[in-house]
Design an enzyme around this catalytic site. Structure first.
Site, PDB file in Angstrom:
ATOM      1  N   ARG A 115     -25.420 -49.981   8.685  1.00  0.00           N
ATOM      2  CA  ARG A 115     -26.263 -50.501   9.766  1.00  0.00           C
ATOM      3  C   ARG A 115     -25.430 -50.955  10.963  1.00  0.00           C
ATOM      4  O   ARG A 115     -25.943 -51.045  12.080  1.00  0.00           O
ATOM      5  CB  ARG A 115     -27.172 -51.612   9.227  1.00  0.00           C
ATOM      6  CG  ARG A 115     -28.233 -51.060   8.274  1.00  0.00           C
ATOM      7  CD  ARG A 115     -29.032 -52.161   7.613  1.00  0.00           C
ATOM      8  NE  ARG A 115     -28.247 -52.994   6.723  1.00  0.00           N
ATOM      9  CZ  ARG A 115     -27.949 -52.697   5.450  1.00  0.00           C
ATOM     10  NH1 ARG A 115     -28.389 -51.583   4.926  1.00  0.00           N
ATOM     11  NH2 ARG A 115     -27.217 -53.501   4.719  1.00  0.00           N
ATOM     12  N   GLU A 134     -17.862 -59.007  -5.535  1.00  0.00           N
ATOM     13  CA  GLU A 134     -18.178 -59.951  -6.611  1.00  0.00           C
ATOM     14  C   GLU A 134     -17.758 -59.349  -7.956  1.00  0.00           C
ATOM     15  O   GLU A 134     -17.155 -60.008  -8.794  1.00  0.00           O
ATOM     16  CB  GLU A 134     -19.680 -60.248  -6.577  1.00  0.00           C
ATOM     17  CG  GLU A 134     -20.048 -61.498  -7.325  1.00  0.00           C
ATOM     18  CD  GLU A 134     -21.542 -61.756  -7.252  1.00  0.00           C
ATOM     19  OE1 GLU A 134     -22.210 -61.167  -6.380  1.00  0.00           O
ATOM     20  OE2 GLU A 134     -22.022 -62.530  -8.092  1.00  0.00           O
TER      21      GLU A 134
HETATM   22  P1  AMP Z   1     -20.523 -59.744   3.045  1.00  0.00           P
HETATM   23  O1  AMP Z   1     -19.342 -58.844   2.876  1.00  0.00           O
HETATM   24  O2  AMP Z   1     -20.803 -60.571   1.814  1.00  0.00           O
HETATM   25  O3  AMP Z   1     -20.459 -60.564   4.308  1.00  0.00           O
HETATM   26  O4  AMP Z   1     -21.805 -58.794   3.154  1.00  0.00           O
HETATM   27  C1  AMP Z   1     -22.094 -58.166   4.368  1.00  0.00           C
HETATM   28  C2  AMP Z   1     -22.465 -56.722   4.187  1.00  0.00           C
HETATM   29  O5  AMP Z   1     -23.400 -56.530   3.128  1.00  0.00           O
HETATM   30  C3  AMP Z   1     -23.134 -56.194   5.449  1.00  0.00           C
HETATM   31  O6  AMP Z   1     -22.714 -54.857   5.663  1.00  0.00           O
HETATM   32  C4  AMP Z   1     -24.610 -56.298   5.139  1.00  0.00           C
HETATM   33  O7  AMP Z   1     -25.304 -55.199   5.671  1.00  0.00           O
HETATM   34  C5  AMP Z   1     -24.707 -56.322   3.625  1.00  0.00           C
HETATM   35  N1  AMP Z   1     -25.517 -57.441   3.114  1.00  0.00           N
HETATM   36  C6  AMP Z   1     -25.076 -58.483   2.354  1.00  0.00           C
HETATM   37  N2  AMP Z   1     -26.051 -59.329   2.028  1.00  0.00           N
HETATM   38  C7  AMP Z   1     -27.174 -58.829   2.605  1.00  0.00           C
HETATM   39  C8  AMP Z   1     -28.555 -59.278   2.643  1.00  0.00           C
HETATM   40  N3  AMP Z   1     -28.965 -60.395   2.039  1.00  0.00           N
HETATM   41  N4  AMP Z   1     -29.433 -58.523   3.336  1.00  0.00           N
HETATM   42  C9  AMP Z   1     -29.025 -57.397   3.970  1.00  0.00           C
HETATM   43  N5  AMP Z   1     -27.771 -56.927   3.961  1.00  0.00           N
HETATM   44  C10 AMP Z   1     -26.840 -57.633   3.287  1.00  0.00           C
END
Ligand code: AMP
Length: 178
Positions: A61, A98
């Site tokens: 996205r 994770e």
């Molecule tokens: P992080 O690496 O934990 O910051 O996760 C961010 C990535 O995972 C981004 O590319 C987001 O599109 C996706 N992502 C993580 N959690 C969500 C969520 N609750 N809703 C939508 N996309 C998420």
């Protein structure tokens, strides 16, 4: 349109892709031309003073928002992709999830040494993805001026993690909780 109006266009899908996750789905916002335009304009307002040279979007996205933002700013766009998707020679970085690890890749030579770049994704949760992308860009000799997201999940601490790594970040919408 207000930030609350933008937030109302984001659809929340509970327990996807796994139980306990509230998935913040921006496709409903993108399908609304006023919402899409407002979001991009707000992101462009934040990004314009940075005087970046290149926009980097994170799969998938981040490609949509990053490419439109690059166009609005009059800049080029470079994708950071999941492993094995880019056809040319790549450089990459492995990072912890994770459970297990993942890998992000970039076309070799597409981010010039010393480039001033803006990193874009739809959402920041823990910050792990953006941190890995920023590290990969730094390894190419780029300066990450800012990491810019449509949505922040502040309770997951991603922006704090970026800050601890010296990366300034901004977001348009925040969803407290998770
Ligand atoms: P992080 O690496 O934990 O910051 O996760 C961010 C990535 O995972 C981004 O590319 C987001 O599109 C996706 N992502 C993580 N959690 C969500 C969520 N609750 N809703 C939508 N996309 C998420």
């Amino acid at each position: 349109m207000s930030v609350d109006g933008l937030a109302a266009l984001v659809r929340t899908i509970p327990d996807w892709p796994k139980p306990g996750i509230q998935f913040r789905d921006i496709t409903t916002l993108l399908a609304d031309w006023r919402g899409f335009a407002e979001l991009v304009e707000r992101m462009a307002l934040i990004a314009r003073p940075l005087d970046a040279e290149l926009v980097i979007g994170i799969e998938a996205r981040g490609f949509i928002l990053g490419a439109v933002l690059a166009h609005a700013l009059g800049l080029g766009f470079v994708p950071v992709r999941k492993a094995g998707k880019l056809p040319g020679q790549t450089v990459g970085i492995d990072y912890m999830l994770e459970y297990g690890t993942d890998r992000l890749e970039l076309h070799e030579g597409q981010v010039p040494q010393g480039a001033r770049v803006l990193l874009v994704d739809d959402l920041i949760a823990t910050g792990g993805t953006a941190l890995a992308a920023a590290q990969l860009l730094r390894e190419q000799g780029a300066t990450v001026l800012m990491a810019l997201f449509a949505i922040d999940l502040p309770d997951l601490g991603g922006r704090r993690a970026l800050e601890q790594d010296g990366i300034v970040s901004q977001t348009v919408i925040a969803f407290p909780g998770h």
